[in-house]
Design an enzyme around this catalytic site. Structure first.
Site, PDB file in Angstrom:
ATOM      1  N   LYS A 228     -44.972  64.824  -1.382  1.00  0.00           N
ATOM      2  CA  LYS A 228     -46.099  64.099  -0.788  1.00  0.00           C
ATOM      3  C   LYS A 228     -47.280  65.038  -0.606  1.00  0.00           C
ATOM      4  O   LYS A 228     -47.193  66.233  -0.840  1.00  0.00           O
ATOM      5  CB  LYS A 228     -45.684  63.443   0.528  1.00  0.00           C
ATOM      6  CG  LYS A 228     -45.197  64.390   1.609  1.00  0.00           C
ATOM      7  CD  LYS A 228     -45.108  63.588   2.903  1.00  0.00           C
ATOM      8  CE  LYS A 228     -45.070  64.491   4.093  1.00  0.00           C
ATOM      9  NZ  LYS A 228     -43.826  64.512   4.792  1.00  0.00           N
ATOM     10  N   LYS A 229     -48.395  64.433  -0.188  1.00  0.00           N
ATOM     11  CA  LYS A 229     -49.639  65.183  -0.085  1.00  0.00           C
ATOM     12  C   LYS A 229     -49.535  66.242   1.008  1.00  0.00           C
ATOM     13  O   LYS A 229     -49.235  65.938   2.147  1.00  0.00           O
ATOM     14  CB  LYS A 229     -50.746  64.179   0.269  1.00  0.00           C
ATOM     15  CG  LYS A 229     -52.114  64.708   0.066  1.00  0.00           C
ATOM     16  CD  LYS A 229     -52.722  64.187  -1.214  1.00  0.00           C
ATOM     17  CE  LYS A 229     -53.833  65.089  -1.641  1.00  0.00           C
ATOM     18  NZ  LYS A 229     -53.652  65.717  -2.905  1.00  0.00           N
ATOM     19  N   ARG A 230     -49.762  67.486   0.654  1.00  0.00           N
ATOM     20  CA  ARG A 230     -49.746  68.533   1.672  1.00  0.00           C
ATOM     21  C   ARG A 230     -51.072  69.266   1.776  1.00  0.00           C
ATOM     22  O   ARG A 230     -51.469  69.712   2.823  1.00  0.00           O
ATOM     23  CB  ARG A 230     -48.645  69.541   1.378  1.00  0.00           C
ATOM     24  CG  ARG A 230     -47.333  69.115   1.960  1.00  0.00           C
ATOM     25  CD  ARG A 230     -46.226  70.068   1.603  1.00  0.00           C
ATOM     26  NE  ARG A 230     -45.130  69.316   1.018  1.00  0.00           N
ATOM     27  CZ  ARG A 230     -44.276  68.605   1.712  1.00  0.00           C
ATOM     28  NH1 ARG A 230     -44.371  68.526   3.023  1.00  0.00           N
ATOM     29  NH2 ARG A 230     -43.312  67.942   1.125  1.00  0.00           N
TER      30      ARG A 230
ATOM     31  N   GLU B 291     -55.484  62.480  -9.515  1.00  0.00           N
ATOM     32  CA  GLU B 291     -55.814  63.882  -9.223  1.00  0.00           C
ATOM     33  C   GLU B 291     -55.449  64.779 -10.404  1.00  0.00           C
ATOM     34  O   GLU B 291     -56.150  65.736 -10.704  1.00  0.00           O
ATOM     35  CB  GLU B 291     -55.053  64.362  -7.992  1.00  0.00           C
ATOM     36  CG  GLU B 291     -55.451  63.661  -6.717  1.00  0.00           C
ATOM     37  CD  GLU B 291     -54.600  64.147  -5.549  1.00  0.00           C
ATOM     38  OE1 GLU B 291     -55.150  64.805  -4.667  1.00  0.00           O
ATOM     39  OE2 GLU B 291     -53.384  63.886  -5.539  1.00  0.00           O
TER      40      GLU B 291
END
Ligand code: GLU
Length: 502
Positions: free
Chosen positions: A253-255, A265
């Site tokens: 997931k986005k970190r 992206e």
């Protein structure tokens, strides 16, 4: 003889956000399997979450599938015999099936308020139980119900415990006990069906033969199997794809801003669609021959859903970078140039104020000189893993000369032998008859000639020259670099070095 059923697969994303690579991997496995087996792939938009679903996110889904070259056979944009393909346009269909369950006593209205449910949950927790709905509205006497009360519909799970078996093409038969599930909600108080209900009705009515989706849905499947049975539908086969973990073995997931997880992206960072396609295909699957770089056609040919792993796949960014680099090296240069322009622009390299513009590298229209740019990209692509890295890699070609260590350079430039080399090189190169004569071959000849005439060679020749032209101790081949720099700029830099050494 019974006709073999047509293979029908589906990809049903929810348009509630940008599309994650995990979701795209699911789409990809469905696509590969459908194409391999000559089946049909259905795109269904699961937009029953009216608050979070938007048409913009839906457009992103179409765009991303298209970017990766995954066409579908039926869907909101394609039409088909099983539409509509947006859940929000199928509400009547769900209502018919819900009515049927109610009529047959397989579902019931539950009037419990939020507060009541919360209290139930608290009490169960205190008693050491796993919170669940206790079925208190299941046998409610209609006389007890206030006429205008809000309600949800709940599905009746079996009263006597039973085993629910899920046929999974990857995991084999997976057994669950009905006792582990309570009477779950199938229609919310606003009339919207819940995911578990709508997905069954759609998959059944769209005649989906295999449901291929992420492992996170495995725990929903027993509930869905019970709904299929209650509605008298054929139960499809399932295939639950392994989770995708990051390098720390946590859910992907986005970190941070740099660590892309949404497909868009990766595109923005300059990953090629064919590289991502190839990489994603290997997340949880590999061909028998362990080949890594495979074209779309090879992947279709080799893919086999039964060879998908049960254990989690790791999203190895280093491997993706390696793979993208391999595809970048093979890519058509005109295409690469188009894809590189936004990155070069963003870095300011194509601005009117850049020294390249001053040096007349670009035409009067200020259009980038495509041939020159292509040469620069070609020379630099080996060293990058995505196009976002290109500006740093090609900085030398676009920015005014800057000595990394100007003191050391000045010292080198004071050496009389070095000065002689520079003077001769400058004179010879300036003597070439314009850009047409200023070819790699001619530059190389001049280098060799000056080496011979001065008797200075090797490091003594090339190191100061490299500093004079690039300002750095290492970098691209000097003949090529001097050629790309152009006659005027190369001579100017030699002159600059001579001045610095005075
Ligand atoms: N809309 C669901 C999701 O995106 C679909 C799950 C499924 O494939 O059943 O997770």
């Amino acid at each position: 003889m019974q006709k073999e059923k047509e293979m029908r697969l589906r990809f049903p994303p929810s348009p509630t956000g940008k599309i994650h690579v995990g979701n795209i991997r699911t789409a990809l496995f469905n696509w590969l399997w459908a194409r391999k087996k000559g089946g049909k792939l259905v795109l269904r938009i699961e937009d029953t979450d009216t608050e979070r679903s938007t048409r913009e996110f839906e457009e992103i889904i179409f765009k991303e599938l298209n970017w990766l070259g995954m066409d579908v056979d039926e869907g909101p944009n394609r039409g088909g015999d099983y539409g509509p393909y947006r859940q929000s346009e199928r509400l009547e269909i769900y209502q018919q099936q819900l009515d049927k369950l109610l009529r047959e006593g397989k579902a019931y209205k539950c009037y419990c308020s939020k507060e009541e449910l919360e209290e139930m949950r608290q009490q169960q927790k205190e008693a050491g139980e796993i919170p669940h709905y206790d079925g208190r509205c299941r046998d409610l006497d209609p006389a007890e119900v206030p006429g205008d009360a809000d309600y949800v519909l709940r599905f009746k799970m079996p009263e006597t415990p039973e085993e629910i078996v899920v046929r999974d093409l990857i995991r084999g038969e997976v057994s669950f006990s009905s006792e582990d599930f309570d009477d779950f909600v199938i229609q919310k108080s606003d009339g919207m069906p819940t995911y578990n209900f709508a997905v069954v009705v759609d998959d059944a009515l769209m005649e989906i033969s295999q449901v291929i989706r992420g492992e996170d849905h495995l725990s929903n499947t027993p509930k869905q199997v019970k709904i299929y049975q209650a509605l008298g539908f054929f139960v499809p086969d399932f295939a639950h794809l392994p989770l995708i973990l990051d390098e720390e073995r946590a859910k992907l997931k986005k970190r941070s801003d740099e660590q892309a997880v949404y497909l868009g992206e990766f595109r923005e960072q300059g990953y090629l669609p064919e590289a991502l396609f190839n990489f994603l295909a290997l997340l949880g699957w590999s061909p028998e021959d362990e080949q890594e770089i495979m074209s779309r056609e090879e992947l279709v040919e080799k893919f086999d859903i039964s060879r998908v792993n049960k254990s989690a796949a790791v999203f190895d960014r280093e491997k993706l970078n390696w793979m993208n680099n391999a595809y970048l090296r093979e890519a058509d240069l005109d295409r690469l140039l188009e894809l590189s322009l936004p990155h070069l622009k963003e870095a300011g390299y194509l601005d009117k104020s850049s020294w390249l513009m001053e040096a007349g590298r670009f035409s009067g229209e200020r259009e980038p000189d495509r041939d020159w740019l292509k040469e620069v990209i070609d020379l630099s692509r080996e060293g990058i893993s995505c196009l976002a890295e290109l500006p740093a890699e090609v900085e030398l070609f676009f920015t005014e000369l800057e000595q990394e260590d100007s003191e050391a350079a000045a010292q080198d430039f004071q050496d009389p032998e070095v000065r002689e080399v520079f003077q001769r090189l400058k004179a010879e190169l300036a003597g070439l008859a314009g850009e047409a004569d200023y070819s790699e071959e001619r530059i190389n000849q001049v280098f060799q000639q000056v080496r011979k005439e001065t008797g200075i060679g090797g490091r003594k020749f090339y190191h100061p020259l490299r500093l004079a032209l690039t300002g750095r101790g290492s970098g691209p081949g000097l003949v090529k670099f001097a050629w790309l720099l152009g006659q005027e700029e190369t001579c100017r830099r030699l002159e600059l070095a001579l001045e610095q050494g005075e």
